[in-house]
Design an enzyme around this catalytic site. Structure first.
Site, PDB file in Angstrom:
ATOM      1  N   TYR A  90      -5.078   4.841  22.489  1.00  0.00           N
ATOM      2  CA  TYR A  90      -5.048   3.306  22.343  1.00  0.00           C
ATOM      3  C   TYR A  90      -5.662   2.908  21.096  1.00  0.00           C
ATOM      4  O   TYR A  90      -5.695   3.255  20.100  1.00  0.00           O
ATOM      5  CB  TYR A  90      -6.293   2.698  22.948  1.00  0.00           C
ATOM      6  CG  TYR A  90      -7.109   3.661  24.158  1.00  0.00           C
ATOM      7  CD1 TYR A  90      -6.095   3.059  25.524  1.00  0.00           C
ATOM      8  CD2 TYR A  90      -7.703   3.081  25.837  1.00  0.00           C
ATOM      9  CE1 TYR A  90      -5.522   3.852  27.083  1.00  0.00           C
ATOM     10  CE2 TYR A  90      -8.007   3.871  27.022  1.00  0.00           C
ATOM     11  CZ  TYR A  90      -6.511   4.163  27.315  1.00  0.00           C
ATOM     12  OH  TYR A  90      -6.923   5.147  28.568  1.00  0.00           O
ATOM     13  N   GLY A 112      -3.344  -6.604  36.932  1.00  0.00           N
ATOM     14  CA  GLY A 112      -3.636  -8.006  37.199  1.00  0.00           C
ATOM     15  C   GLY A 112      -3.012  -8.134  38.736  1.00  0.00           C
ATOM     16  O   GLY A 112      -3.242  -9.846  39.093  1.00  0.00           O
TER      17      GLY A 112
END
Length: 345
Positions: A53, A237
């Site tokens: 990440y 989302g």
């Protein structure tokens, strides 16, 4: 906050896990600090990251999320308040130790030591294999093709490396990610037979749009006490409703990096999302909270990993632990699953 045991350990982790992969890409360090402060105050004691990440993965942001977390630990002196999970990357990118297989002793030692340095800690609570080295059906792939001559580090060797790290005090427990029922079973059986460390968790995708974990892996989770850490529970989302009616909010994940997040751009995504949204509207539930709570209440679930880019999103997501889903809501959700079964596997 609700809590569950991590595997068969004595560690009790919050059923909401703070996901961090946007820090260093969509979120600044300051915003990451704010999220960590708030989450910990709300009882979220379990945080997940990875050496890979920020996401989308790039060479220039490799390790940046761990650096932000480490800087927060240094500033707050609250390392002991957090059950911290990170991951060693599987094979893929040339900029990660030259590419190729990463689960040799030399490469895992380098990866672990680098993560510890970035995180500014002496130990990691849960160290996970980010994805398998062997070619298998991870990330929803169909059509398994077997290659008897494929080169990969065998499970017993990798477990041996992890055993060394446990004995050195650098990690406490271990887990898998993006793994198959065969891989999980092999690791558990070898650990038992050879006295090697036992995998305590499986971090795989699970959401209203992808319930494939219920086939095969759910039984292993319950019978063998190796619970799911669900990633992408809001389907990037989509299960908040913000992309309904062709909306594309500015700076949202799909608006920023739509070419990377293609896993939810599928033929029945819109129909399924709309149907689930109507259930939440009918029962006066926040759509995101309904989606998260459905994940949390599954018997094979240990913790649901939430990732937020705004404080408003984070607060909504964490508060999902306080809502209840009636039998009627669950029945209606299951009916939609029959109509649009796992549209985004």
């Amino acid at each position: 906050m609700n809590y569950k045991k991590l595997g068969n350990t004595d560690l009790k982790v919050s059923t909401i896990c703070l996901g961090t992969m946007t820090w260093g890409e969509q979120n600044t360090q300051e915003e990451g600090f704010e999220q960590m402060d708030f989450a910990l105050d709300q009882g979220v004691n379990f945080w997940d990251t990875a050496e890979l990440y920020a996401v989308p993965p790039k060479e220039e942001t490799f390790g940046h999320t761990e650096i932000i977390i480490g800087n927060w630990f240094e500033k707050t002196k609250k390392r002991d308040k957090v059950i911290l999970a990170t991951k060693v990357a599987g094979p893929a990118r040339e900029y990660i130790r030259g590419g190729g297989n990463n689960y040799t002793l030399q490469r895992m030692t380098e990866a672990l030591n680098d993560s510890l340095k970035r995180l500014k800690t002496d130990y990691i609570d849960l160290y996970q294999l980010h994805w398998p080295e062997r070619s298998t059906n991870m990330f929803g792939r169909l059509g398994y093709t077997h290659n008897e001559n494929e080169d990969w580090n065998k499970f017993e060797d990798v477990l041996g490396h992890l055993s060394k790290f446990v004995k050195e005090g650098k990690i406490r427990d271990i887990g898998l990610s993006n793994e198959t029922p065969w891989g999980v079973s092999k690791c558990l059986n070898l650990a038992k037979e050879q006295g090697l460390p036992r995998m305590m968790s499986i971090q795989n995708p699970y959401s209203l749009l992808n319930r494939t974990y219920e086939v095969g892996l759910a039984e292993i989770s319950i019978r063998d006490e190796i619970g799911l850490l669900a990633y992408s529970p809001l389907a990037s989302g989509y299960l908040t409703g913000k992309y309904r009616n062709n909306q594309l909010p500015k700076n949202s994940r799909i608006e920023r990096d739509g070419d990377f997040w293609t896993r939810y751009n599928k033929p029945n995504t819109t129909k399924a999302v709309d149907a689930y949204y109507e259930i939440s509207k009918k029962h006066n539930l926040d759509f995101a909270q309904m989606s998260l709570k459905f994940c949390e209440i599954q018997p094979f679930m240990t913790s649901v990993i939430i990732g937020a880019t705004t404080m408003e999103q984070l607060k909504t997501n964490i508060e999902s632990v306080n809502i209840n889903l009636s039998d009627e809501v669950i029945d209606e959700i299951n009916e939609i699953q029959k109509i649009y079964p796992n549209p985004c596997p």
